[in-house]
Design a protein around this motif. Structure first.
Motif, PDB file in Angstrom:
ATOM      1  N   ALA B 240       0.838  -1.209   0.000  1.00  0.00           N
ATOM      2  CA  ALA B 240       0.000   0.000   0.000  1.00  0.00           C
ATOM      3  C   ALA B 240       0.867   1.251   0.000  1.00  0.00           C
ATOM      4  O   ALA B 240       0.623   2.206  -0.756  1.00  0.00           O
ATOM      5  CB  ALA B 240      -0.924  -0.020   1.218  1.00  0.00           C
ATOM      6  N   ARG B 241       1.888   1.245   0.841  1.00  0.00           N
ATOM      7  CA  ARG B 241       2.803   2.387   0.853  1.00  0.00           C
ATOM      8  C   ARG B 241       3.388   2.618  -0.526  1.00  0.00           C
ATOM      9  O   ARG B 241       3.466   3.752  -1.011  1.00  0.00           O
ATOM     10  CB  ARG B 241       3.983   2.126   1.810  1.00  0.00           C
ATOM     11  CG  ARG B 241       3.633   2.227   3.272  1.00  0.00           C
ATOM     12  CD  ARG B 241       4.847   1.827   4.107  1.00  0.00           C
ATOM     13  NE  ARG B 241       4.449   1.518   5.479  1.00  0.00           N
ATOM     14  CZ  ARG B 241       4.430   2.420   6.455  1.00  0.00           C
ATOM     15  NH1 ARG B 241       4.811   3.654   6.229  1.00  0.00           N
ATOM     16  NH2 ARG B 241       4.033   2.073   7.653  1.00  0.00           N
ATOM     17  N   GLY B 242       3.808   1.516  -1.166  1.00  0.00           N
ATOM     18  CA  GLY B 242       4.485   1.597  -2.469  1.00  0.00           C
ATOM     19  C   GLY B 242       3.608   2.221  -3.548  1.00  0.00           C
ATOM     20  O   GLY B 242       4.123   2.763  -4.524  1.00  0.00           O
ATOM     21  N   CYS B 243       2.284   2.120  -3.400  1.00  0.00           N
ATOM     22  CA  CYS B 243       1.434   2.679  -4.465  1.00  0.00           C
ATOM     23  C   CYS B 243       0.674   3.898  -3.955  1.00  0.00           C
ATOM     24  O   CYS B 243      -0.322   4.315  -4.545  1.00  0.00           O
ATOM     25  CB  CYS B 243       0.498   1.621  -5.022  1.00  0.00           C
ATOM     26  SG  CYS B 243      -0.725   1.029  -3.861  1.00  0.00           S
ATOM     27  N   GLY B 244       1.116   4.453  -2.843  1.00  0.00           N
ATOM     28  CA  GLY B 244       0.589   5.737  -2.407  1.00  0.00           C
ATOM     29  C   GLY B 244      -0.735   5.685  -1.668  1.00  0.00           C
ATOM     30  O   GLY B 244      -1.378   6.714  -1.480  1.00  0.00           O
ATOM     31  N   LEU B 245      -1.139   4.512  -1.212  1.00  0.00           N
ATOM     32  CA  LEU B 245      -2.364   4.451  -0.411  1.00  0.00           C
ATOM     33  C   LEU B 245      -2.041   4.872   1.024  1.00  0.00           C
ATOM     34  O   LEU B 245      -0.963   4.567   1.526  1.00  0.00           O
ATOM     35  CB  LEU B 245      -2.921   3.022  -0.409  1.00  0.00           C
ATOM     36  CG  LEU B 245      -3.607   2.566  -1.702  1.00  0.00           C
ATOM     37  CD1 LEU B 245      -3.934   1.084  -1.609  1.00  0.00           C
ATOM     38  CD2 LEU B 245      -4.869   3.384  -1.967  1.00  0.00           C
ATOM     39  N   PRO B 246      -2.963   5.553   1.697  1.00  0.00           N
ATOM     40  CA  PRO B 246      -2.668   6.011   3.043  1.00  0.00           C
ATOM     41  C   PRO B 246      -2.517   4.856   4.034  1.00  0.00           C
ATOM     42  O   PRO B 246      -3.275   3.883   3.972  1.00  0.00           O
ATOM     43  CB  PRO B 246      -3.873   6.883   3.417  1.00  0.00           C
ATOM     44  CG  PRO B 246      -4.854   6.741   2.332  1.00  0.00           C
ATOM     45  CD  PRO B 246      -4.262   5.988   1.206  1.00  0.00           C
ATOM     46  N   VAL B 247      -1.533   4.993   4.916  1.00  0.00           N
ATOM     47  CA  VAL B 247      -1.352   4.021   5.995  1.00  0.00           C
ATOM     48  C   VAL B 247      -1.322   4.777   7.321  1.00  0.00           C
ATOM     49  O   VAL B 247      -1.101   5.991   7.344  1.00  0.00           O
ATOM     50  CB  VAL B 247      -0.042   3.209   5.817  1.00  0.00           C
ATOM     51  CG1 VAL B 247      -0.089   2.354   4.570  1.00  0.00           C
ATOM     52  CG2 VAL B 247       1.157   4.143   5.788  1.00  0.00           C
ATOM     53  N   GLY B 248      -1.555   4.065   8.388  1.00  0.00           N
ATOM     54  CA  GLY B 248      -1.605   4.691   9.701  1.00  0.00           C
ATOM     55  C   GLY B 248      -0.225   5.083  10.193  1.00  0.00           C
ATOM     56  O   GLY B 248       0.790   4.619   9.676  1.00  0.00           O
ATOM     57  N   GLU B 249      -0.216   5.898  11.242  1.00  0.00           N
ATOM     58  CA  GLU B 249       1.047   6.370  11.798  1.00  0.00           C
ATOM     59  C   GLU B 249       1.914   5.206  12.266  1.00  0.00           C
ATOM     60  O   GLU B 249       3.111   5.162  12.052  1.00  0.00           O
ATOM     61  CB  GLU B 249       0.713   7.250  12.992  1.00  0.00           C
ATOM     62  CG  GLU B 249       1.688   8.364  13.244  1.00  0.00           C
ATOM     63  CD  GLU B 249       1.091   9.301  14.279  1.00  0.00           C
ATOM     64  OE1 GLU B 249       1.564   9.253  15.422  1.00  0.00           O
ATOM     65  OE2 GLU B 249       0.129  10.041  13.946  1.00  0.00           O
ATOM     66  N   ARG B 250       1.252   4.225  12.927  1.00  0.00           N
ATOM     67  CA  ARG B 250       1.980   3.049  13.393  1.00  0.00           C
ATOM     68  C   ARG B 250       1.748   1.861  12.473  1.00  0.00           C
ATOM     69  O   ARG B 250       1.844   0.705  12.883  1.00  0.00           O
ATOM     70  CB  ARG B 250       1.558   2.722  14.828  1.00  0.00           C
ATOM     71  CG  ARG B 250       1.718   3.935  15.763  1.00  0.00           C
ATOM     72  CD  ARG B 250       1.631   3.530  17.209  1.00  0.00           C
ATOM     73  NE  ARG B 250       2.606   2.503  17.553  1.00  0.00           N
ATOM     74  CZ  ARG B 250       2.325   1.467  18.332  1.00  0.00           C
ATOM     75  NH1 ARG B 250       1.112   1.319  18.819  1.00  0.00           N
ATOM     76  NH2 ARG B 250       3.250   0.584  18.615  1.00  0.00           N
ATOM     77  N   GLY B 251       1.433   2.158  11.210  1.00  0.00           N
ATOM     78  CA  GLY B 251       1.234   1.088  10.238  1.00  0.00           C
ATOM     79  C   GLY B 251      -0.216   0.675  10.115  1.00  0.00           C
ATOM     80  O   GLY B 251      -1.061   1.036  10.937  1.00  0.00           O
ATOM     81  N   GLY B 252      -0.504  -0.079   9.068  1.00  0.00           N
ATOM     82  CA  GLY B 252      -1.876  -0.525   8.810  1.00  0.00           C
ATOM     83  C   GLY B 252      -2.470   0.230   7.652  1.00  0.00           C
ATOM     84  O   GLY B 252      -2.360   1.456   7.581  1.00  0.00           O
ATOM     85  N   ILE B 253      -3.086  -0.504   6.731  1.00  0.00           N
ATOM     86  CA  ILE B 253      -3.663   0.113   5.536  1.00  0.00           C
ATOM     87  C   ILE B 253      -5.003   0.736   5.926  1.00  0.00           C
ATOM     88  O   ILE B 253      -5.889   0.040   6.428  1.00  0.00           O
ATOM     89  CB  ILE B 253      -3.866  -0.954   4.436  1.00  0.00           C
ATOM     90  CG1 ILE B 253      -2.529  -1.701   4.193  1.00  0.00           C
ATOM     91  CG2 ILE B 253      -4.395  -0.329   3.156  1.00  0.00           C
ATOM     92  CD1 ILE B 253      -2.674  -2.964   3.373  1.00  0.00           C
ATOM     93  N   VAL B 254      -5.130   2.041   5.703  1.00  0.00           N
ATOM     94  CA  VAL B 254      -6.329   2.746   6.149  1.00  0.00           C
ATOM     95  C   VAL B 254      -7.533   2.333   5.296  1.00  0.00           C
ATOM     96  O   VAL B 254      -7.485   2.419   4.068  1.00  0.00           O
ATOM     97  CB  VAL B 254      -6.128   4.275   6.069  1.00  0.00           C
ATOM     98  CG1 VAL B 254      -7.427   4.999   6.414  1.00  0.00           C
ATOM     99  CG2 VAL B 254      -4.990   4.708   6.993  1.00  0.00           C
ATOM    100  N   VAL B 255      -8.582   1.839   5.948  1.00  0.00           N
ATOM    101  CA  VAL B 255      -9.811   1.487   5.231  1.00  0.00           C
ATOM    102  C   VAL B 255     -11.012   2.047   5.982  1.00  0.00           C
ATOM    103  O   VAL B 255     -10.916   2.370   7.169  1.00  0.00           O
ATOM    104  CB  VAL B 255      -9.981  -0.051   5.091  1.00  0.00           C
ATOM    105  CG1 VAL B 255      -8.917  -0.636   4.183  1.00  0.00           C
ATOM    106  CG2 VAL B 255      -9.963  -0.720   6.460  1.00  0.00           C
TER     107      VAL B 255
END
Ligand SMILES: Cc1cc2nc3c(=O)[nH]c(=O)nc-3n(C[C@H](O)[C@H](O)[C@H](O)COP(=O)(O)OP(=O)(O)OC[C@H]3O[C@@H](n4cnc5c(N)ncnc54)[C@H](O)[C@@H]3O)c2cc1C
Ligand code: SF4
Lengths: 123, 835
Positions: B240-255
């Motif tokens: 997710a990080r690699g394609c620019g999707l938002p992730v949480g401060e301590r990790g985790g794909i934001v949904v």
């Protein structure tokens, strides 16, 4: 089940080289009963099912802390070969050691085979 | 439409299965890309892999393409493709990330040394097992749920094991301080060291360059040739990080609450997802997310599909550690600042600590902690957020036997699979379910961690009772008949072996319920010694070793003392045997002497001495006649009107060895003063001026029942004829483990009918019953004498088949009041399987 009993054996843990310990003569096992053997200082319950399969399990009943599984009654549950601990009657899968009455409990299994008329347990 | 799923763990597996089940039109073509070298398996049960368990989930159908050993390395959102480590470019219309999490390894010096592992996959465990071989020490960093499980597992690999926890107590995320302290005692009791409250400084290598010890900040060191990190998890959100999707401060794909990312074509489920600001590390919420996304994927094409959202989840947990019960549920940390009250209960002797957190009016359960006794976990968890059925302290003392019928329908029973009480009830009614395996298969309740199974059973029982459904009389899964029906089959068809019976009238290969029951039927019908031939394999351990199994695996020995009359010489023999073999002795309620603590290999030696002195088996181990107790009667007693001792001896010798559906007890009193308590026995005899009064179907024990007066002023011969027939009729018609008391209560027509059968021969079977008893009396021989004369049978009496002279080293004793008492290695988990 068609293979002759002499060639059947429970699977060894993948990857590990198995050291076999001679336990008793094939004739010392009563079908559908267990015996207990000392294998490298550990108590191992060895069972012979009615169709000639060998299974080896840790002898310790995890629910009572007593070494008694070898004295349980063999049977089947939904086709799964089982032994019932004589202490509080928990039933274990002979192939995997998993307790069928309490999925959080299990006992270890060991490979076992018939080899030249002798019963051997692997570690 | 092409669906691509990245990762093949529990969440991915559940998603694909749910979609396959509901996408009946076949709208989606599914491709799964999984990095592990195998398809999805039950990670929750990972530890049992070390014991040889097969964890694989069932395969999806052929229409689902599953790639293993292949990692997704990049997502091109514009082109809607996923690129893999194998160089494949896979197009998608919808993409679900189910990449789970990876163990967190703190950046401590030495973390990359050989011998340092994590505990997450089958490959991890195989590597640990291979490396541990030949090594002696190990330690786990992290004293949480998984860390403790891992520590116990490496102990099982033969390592001296322990845990290092930076927080001041174990399982800090679930337990409060009191619970943590009690847990520590249990863990140490299992032989593991606990180092809590001190941070780790570094890992140090030994001479071989591999890790050798963990050095703590206070300078102390913990020897460990195997170190396992279990210090939390980090969501795998790199794609997710690699394609620019938002992730949480301590990790985790934001949904969002439908598990969809900012990109409408991309979803994330399971431990990699950050939903409502939370990453969930338990399988239950992961499954729920999978279900939500399956529905959403269908909803786009079938508007009638459910539009459920993920609503958060119950974080109750139970530790899967043998010998230690630990559970926490709801919010165990709610404090006075929120108006919450804590009620605690501590039993330092039993190692039990329980805490309930309730609202300030003490009515609503907010959460709690159970250590050392988590039996009420399932019930209590179900009440979280709702009204308690009783006072909190009452719930703590185990008054939590909720009837199952009382639980509100919305209560979540199985939190792993999010199954409510209502779902279970609907399934029971709709699918006509009658047993727990059926409910599990139909609702998935109880199929993951299993801790809710007792509650499921109670709901089932309540529903069946409410529906007036008679619970099946079938003996067990192998026979569709009751014991009485089987008895008739064996008798009429002259069946002589279990094999013949199960092949002709049953299925499978029997179990610990039907085998002893059939053995007892064969024995009652006089088919030979209970240890002869195939019969030997049917007996439970008591009948197999002709002695009573006790809690530490030793046996007790009870010689027969007919009528309770014994000579001084024989008393001395019993005393000498007990002394010479170091046995614990106790006088029983049946006027005999019980000798405890014998190992199997001692039993023949003990019995050789007893048989030589004229003793016989007392059948204390069998479902058979135990004893006929007597008072001293007219010979000595000033009030006695008949010789009760002589009659008791005569009865005991007549019925000794008679196998029955349950044990049989009897007594004879010499006058109406009833000193022998005959009215609490299966058959009791009380002397009168003119003969004997016969009382039937009495019982002491758990449900006491006064015996019924069956006949009065009988002669000796009449008395014996009636008892003969009563016993044989009972043996022929009773259910498995049914005492005479409940048998008579269930008998249509009751005592009156019994009189018609026994006295008036209404069924015309008295001659048969009499003949059956005559056969028993004629065929009796002492089981122990027979065994001592048979070298084949004697060979069974060894602790170890390959070391016949070696006593079982696990059996140990301590001394109390000048006698032995068993010393148990592990605190036993109480509670037998009731079947
Ligand atoms: C020892 C142990 C005991 C546990 N006990 C319990 C318990 O008692 N109760 C409970 O509720 N939970 C328990 N859990 C937690 C539970 O196992 C997890 O919650 C669950 O496995 C999460 O499922 P998942 O599918 O989200 O992730 P995972 O199970 O981690 O699966 C993700 C999969 O995706 C793969 N993957 C990752 N990135 C990629 C990529 N780029 N390309 C391809 N594949 C990729 C991973 O290799 C992995 O196979 C336990 C976990 C462990 C390790
Ligand atoms: S029952 Fe009667 S005979 Fe027997 S001891 Fe008591 S008083 Fe004496």
């Amino acid at each position: 089940m068609t293979a002759p009993a002499a060639e059947r054996s429970a699977p060894a843990a993948p990857g590990a080289a198995v050291r076999w310990t001679d336990v008793c003569a094939a004739g010392d096992l009563i079908p559908e009963r267990g015996v207990c053997a000392l294998v490298g200082g550990e108590q191992v319950a060895v069972f012979l099912t009615h169709d000639g399969d060998l299974h080896a399990l840790e002898n310790l009943d995890p629910f009572s802390g007593a070494h008694v599984l070898s004295r349980g009654i063999l049977g089947t549950r939904g086709g799964v070969p089982t032994v019932a601990s004589p202490m509080y009657k928990h039933v274990f899968d002979l192939r995997t050691g998993r307790c069928l009455d309490d999925p959080s409990a299990s006992v270890r299994t060991f490979p076992a085979r018939l080899h030249r008329g002798r019963v051997e347990v692997g570690r | 439409m092409r669906l691509v799923v990245v990762g093949h763990g529990p969440a991915a597996h559940r998603l694909v299965e749910a979609l396959r089940e509901r996408d009946t039109a076949g709208a989606w073509t599914v491709t799964v890309i999984g990095e592990e070298p195998r398809t999805a398996y039950d990670r929750v049960a990972l530890t049992t892999h070390l014991e040889g368990a097969d964890l694989a989930y069932p395969p999806h159908g052929d229409e689902v393409e599953v790639a293993t050993g292949e990692r997704a390395v990049a997502i091109d959102r514009a082109a809607r493709t996923v690129t893999t480590s194998a160089g494949r470019v896979v197009p998608y219309d919808a993409l679900v990330l189910a990449t789970g999490s990876s163990p967190f390894v703190p950046p401590v010096e030495g973390k990359d040394l050989p011998g340092v592992f994590v505990y997450r996959t089958i490959d991890d465990l195989d590597a640990i097992r291979a490396y541990a071989d030949g090594r002696t020490t190990g330690a786990v960093v992290g004293g949480g749920l998984l860390g403790l499980e891992a520590a116990r597992a490496i102990q099982g690999l033969g390592l001296r094991s322990g845990v290092v926890e930076v927080a001041p107590w174990l399982m800090p995320r679930q337990l409060d301080e009191g619970g943590g302290a009690m847990l520590r005692r249990h863990i140490e009791g299992l032989g593991m060291a606990v180092h809590a409250g001190t941070p780790m400084a570094r890992l140090e290598a030994g001479d071989d360059g591999a890790v050798a010890r963990i050095v703590l900040a206070d300078g102390n060191a913990v020897d460990a040739e195997v170190v396992v990190f279990s210090a939390g998890i980090r969501p795998r959100d790199e794609l997710a990080r690699g394609c620019g999707l938002p992730v949480g401060e301590r990790g985790g794909i934001v949904v969002d609450e439908t598990c969809r990312t900012e990109d409408p074509a991309i979803w994330a489920i399971g431990e990699c997802a950050l939903v409502g600001g939370m990453v969930y590390g338990l399988v239950g919420p992961c499954f729920s997310m999978a279900e939500v996304v399956a529905d959403r994927l269908l909803h786009e094409h079938f508007p009638e599909a459910s539009t459920a959202v993920f609503e958060g989840a119950d974080l109750s947990t139970k530790l899967k550690l043998m010998g230690v019960d630990v559970a926490s549920f709801g919010d165990p940390f709610a404090g006075p600042e929120t108006g919450a009250l804590g009620v605690t209960y501590t039993d330092p002797v039993a190692g039990v600590y329980k805490k309930l957190v309730v609202s300030d009016d003490a009515r609503t359960l907010l959460g709690g902690v159970l250590v050392g006794d988590a039996e009420s976990y399932g019930t209590l968890r179900a009440y979280v957020g709702g009204n308690l059925p009783g006072a909190p302290e009452q719930m703590l003392f185990g008054g939590t036997e909720a009837a199952g019928g009382d639980l509100p329908g919305a209560t979540v029973i199985c939190s792993c699979n999010n199954v409510s009480a209502q779902t279970i009830r609907t399934a029971i009614a709709g699918e006509s379910l009658t047993d727990v395996p059926g409910v599990k298969a139909c609702t998935k309740a109880g199929t993951s961690c299993g801790s809710c199974v007792p509650l499921v059973k109670r709901i089932l029982d309540a529903e069946l009772t409410a529906a007036g459904i008679e619970v099946s009389k079938a003996l067990c899964e192998h026979f569709a008949y009751s014991r009485a029906e089987l008895f008739d089959i064996v008798r009429v068809r002259r069946i002589t072996s279990f094999t013949q019976l199960v092949e002709e009238h049953g299925t499978g290969r029997g179990c610990d319920i039907c085998k002893p029951a059939v053995a007892s039927i064969l024995a009652s019908l006089g088919n030979g010694h209970i240890l002869a031939g195939e019969q030997a394999a049917l007996q439970d351990t008591n009948d197999h070793f002709l002695a009573n199994l006790q809690k530490n695996g030793t046996y007790s020995v009870v010689p027969r003392v007919p009528g309770g009359e014994i000579t001084p010489e024989r008393l001395i023999v019993i005393g000498e045997v007990a002394r010479d073999f170091g046995l614990y002795t106790k006088i029983t309620g049946g006027q005999r002497i019980d000798l405890f603590g014998a190992r199997v290999e001692q039993l023949p030696e003990i019995w050789r001495r007893l048989v030589d002195a004229g003793f016989e088996s007392g059948h204390a181990y069998g479902k058979a006649l135990r004893t006929v107790k007597s008072c001293v009667g007219s010979t000595w007693c000033r009030y006695g009107v008949q010789d009760s001792v002589a009659m008791a001896i005569r009865l005991e010798l007549r019925y000794r060895g008679l196998r029955a559906p349950h044990k049989l007890k009897s007594a004879v009193s010499g006058c109406a003063r009833e000193c022998a308590e005959a009215q609490s026995k299966d058959f009791g005899v009380i002397a009168t001026e003119n003969g004997w009064n016969l009382y039937l179907a009495g019982n002491g024990g758990m449900r006491p029942r006064h015996a019924d007066l069956f006949a009065t002023d009988l002669t000796d011969d009449e008395l014996i004829t009636y008892i003969d027939r009563f016993l044989m009729f009972y043996i022929r018609t009773a259910d498995r483990l049914q005492r005479t008391a409940s048998w008579l209560e269930a008998l249509d027509g009751g005592l009156g009918y019994l009189r018609e059968v026994i006295v008036d021969d209404r069924l015309g079977i008295c001659a048969e019953l009499d003949a059956a008893m005559e056969r028993h009396v004629a065929a009796y021989s002492d089981e122990w004498r027979d065994t001592l004369e048979d070298p084949d049978r004697l060979r069974r009496f060894v602790s170890f088949v390959n070391a016949p002279g070696t006593p079982d080293p696990s059996i140990e004793f301590e001394v109390e009041r000048e006698q032995i008492r068993p010393l148990l290695p592990i605190r036993p988990v109480t509670g037998a399987v009731s079947r």
